[in-house]
Design an enzyme around this catalytic site. Sequence first.
Site, mmCIF file in Angstrom:
data_model
loop_
_atom_site.group_PDB
_atom_site.id
_atom_site.type_symbol
_atom_site.label_atom_id
_atom_site.label_comp_id
_atom_site.label_asym_id
_atom_site.label_seq_id
_atom_site.Cartn_x
_atom_site.Cartn_y
_atom_site.Cartn_z
ATOM 1 N N GLU A 1 0.126 -0.912 5.913
ATOM 2 C CA GLU A 1 1.190 -0.310 6.715
ATOM 3 C C GLU A 1 0.977 1.181 6.876
ATOM 4 O O GLU A 1 1.161 1.735 7.966
ATOM 5 C CB GLU A 1 2.563 -0.562 6.074
ATOM 6 C CG GLU A 1 3.739 -0.326 7.021
ATOM 7 C CD GLU A 1 4.176 1.121 7.146
ATOM 8 O OE1 GLU A 1 4.869 1.449 8.121
ATOM 9 O OE2 GLU A 1 3.838 1.962 6.277
ATOM 10 N N ASP B 1 0.853 -1.198 0.000
ATOM 11 C CA ASP B 1 0.000 0.000 0.000
ATOM 12 C C ASP B 1 0.882 1.239 0.000
ATOM 13 O O ASP B 1 2.070 1.176 0.334
ATOM 14 C CB ASP B 1 -0.959 0.014 1.203
ATOM 15 C CG ASP B 1 -0.240 0.111 2.542
ATOM 16 O OD1 ASP B 1 0.815 -0.544 2.714
ATOM 17 O OD2 ASP B 1 -0.724 0.839 3.431
HETATM 18 N N1 BES Z 1 8.705 3.213 5.443
HETATM 19 C C1 BES Z 1 8.126 4.167 6.328
HETATM 20 C C2 BES Z 1 8.918 4.364 7.594
HETATM 21 C C3 BES Z 1 10.357 4.807 7.450
HETATM 22 C C4 BES Z 1 10.787 5.547 6.359
HETATM 23 C C5 BES Z 1 11.243 4.474 8.429
HETATM 24 C C6 BES Z 1 12.110 5.924 6.250
HETATM 25 C C7 BES Z 1 12.565 4.869 8.335
HETATM 26 C C8 BES Z 1 12.996 5.591 7.233
HETATM 27 C C9 BES Z 1 6.706 3.720 6.662
HETATM 28 O O1 BES Z 1 5.988 3.362 5.515
HETATM 29 C C10 BES Z 1 5.971 4.880 7.285
HETATM 30 O O2 BES Z 1 5.699 5.814 6.598
HETATM 31 N N2 BES Z 1 5.623 4.785 8.571
HETATM 32 C C11 BES Z 1 4.811 5.773 9.210
HETATM 33 C C12 BES Z 1 4.110 5.191 10.399
HETATM 34 C C13 BES Z 1 2.820 4.479 10.087
HETATM 35 C C14 BES Z 1 2.203 3.975 11.366
HETATM 36 C C15 BES Z 1 1.852 5.322 9.317
HETATM 37 C C16 BES Z 1 5.628 6.913 9.722
HETATM 38 O O3 BES Z 1 6.823 6.742 10.058
HETATM 39 O O4 BES Z 1 5.085 8.015 9.795
HETATM 40 MN MN MN Z 2 7.081 2.151 4.273
HETATM 41 MN MN MN Z 3 5.308 5.246 4.530
#
Ligand code: BES
Ligand code: MN
Ligand code: MN
Length: 453
Positions: free
Chosen positions: A149, A85
């Site tokens: 995710e 996604d």
């Molecule tokens: N892949 C990201 C997280 C990420 C990006 C970690 C770059 C380290 C470096 C993930 O898809 C993301 O966006 N996570 C969200 C949290 C989620 C609960 C919506 C975030 O970090 O805001």
């Molecule tokens: Mn991600």
């Molecule tokens: Mn993300």
Amino acid sequence: MNQYISDNKDRFVNELLDMLRIPSVSADPKFKQDVLRTAEFLAQKLTEAGADKVEICETAGYPIVYGEKIVDPSLPTVLVYGHYDVQPADPYELWNSPPFEPVIKDGKIYARGACDDKGQMYMHVKAFEVMMRNNALPCNVKFMIEGEEEVGSANLATFVKNNREKLKGDVILISDTGMLANDVPSITTGLRGMSYMEVEVTGPNRDLHSGLYGGAVANPINVLCQMIASMHDENYHITIPGFYDNVQELSQEERAEMARAPFSLDAYKKALDLGDVQGEAGYSTMERTSIRPTLDVNGIWGGYIGEGAKTVIPSKAFAKISMRLVPNQTSEEITEKFTKHFESIAPASVKVVVKPHHGGEPVVTPTDSVAYQAAAKAYEETFGVKPIPVRSGGSIPIVAMFKSELGLDSVLMGFGLDSDAIHSPNEHFGLFNFMKGIETIPLFFKHYAEMSR
Ligand code: BES
Ligand code: MN
Ligand code: MN
């Protein structure tokens, strides 16, 4: 294997472009069919690459795509996690080319999800194909690719709890993070947790004429702004009582070690067009974005925002506020502390409602494990230099969940860059990075299998 990779490079890229054309935005129900179609696309590609027992596992939300190749049950098993996604592409007008019509420009693929996480996740599907076609899969592999995710992985914990046997493995492998630079490879060794809240502030029971009532009744937007502003002091410390109680402070040695990673504050400011940076006193920019917790307003609204001017004291004001957490804070603890504090600072002139959204726990992954060492060796071979361990500021809440539910550590082999504009307009992913991932992953498998013996 490298011959096979270069012979098939164009097809690998074209397949990724095909997947990027499907707008799998999990946050918006309008894209439901597209999200489901992406799961099918992926299941098909896993099958073609040589996976067995490929299955689109239904959940209460979007399905999890599963597939496996068991070479020999006595060999170790790598569980690959990723997500198909993507974030919403808004605001569309800020994209230089449409977000779901991928284009390659200056060696980079531009599209929503190019890096986060379709591009990075697909490197694993192709690396698996490479190993299969070359009879070089040295241990077992299981794929678990989810579709929620970006909206908090609400159904993944249930899936994991109900499928412990199926998901039995030795290590989790994830490419959903970044590295410092294309010539400074790094492996992510920590992620922040998250408490995401929404608040509603109500003043008068209806919108009021600001001339007749202004100055005499609380304006909920003014009040909300004051409340939010008061949650940081002049040193940018968060003022919620007990907020830092469980924050693990790093030793001077650990901080000195961190400071050795290459970082240019000037380049950082320049890249973001900033006059200066801003953050918690006593900590560097690198520290502020990794080992320190934060509180940020993600959105704020209320009152009149249409064309022209309207003189009104609105009845309500809203904000979405997220806090990034570090070990050993927990999302439950922080959610409770925030709620209590926010209610306590509200003046009697307004009513407040605090509603928690999703949460996730922070995590630090080991660097002395066989899996980390295998990953480091793989990077060193493909990049020519040893990767640096770095804690990241982003969150992947399921990493802590895999540890607590399956007892497994994760290796965060990211190939993205902070400048890839993930979640932003013009998200992109370098072809260099995509191909480096496909070259490096089979080496991880090789070293992991050898070093596990
Ligand atoms: N892949 C990201 C997280 C990420 C990006 C970690 C770059 C380290 C470096 C993930 O898809 C993301 O966006 N996570 C969200 C949290 C989620 C609960 C919506 C975030 O970090 O805001
Ligand atoms: Mn991600
Ligand atoms: Mn993300």
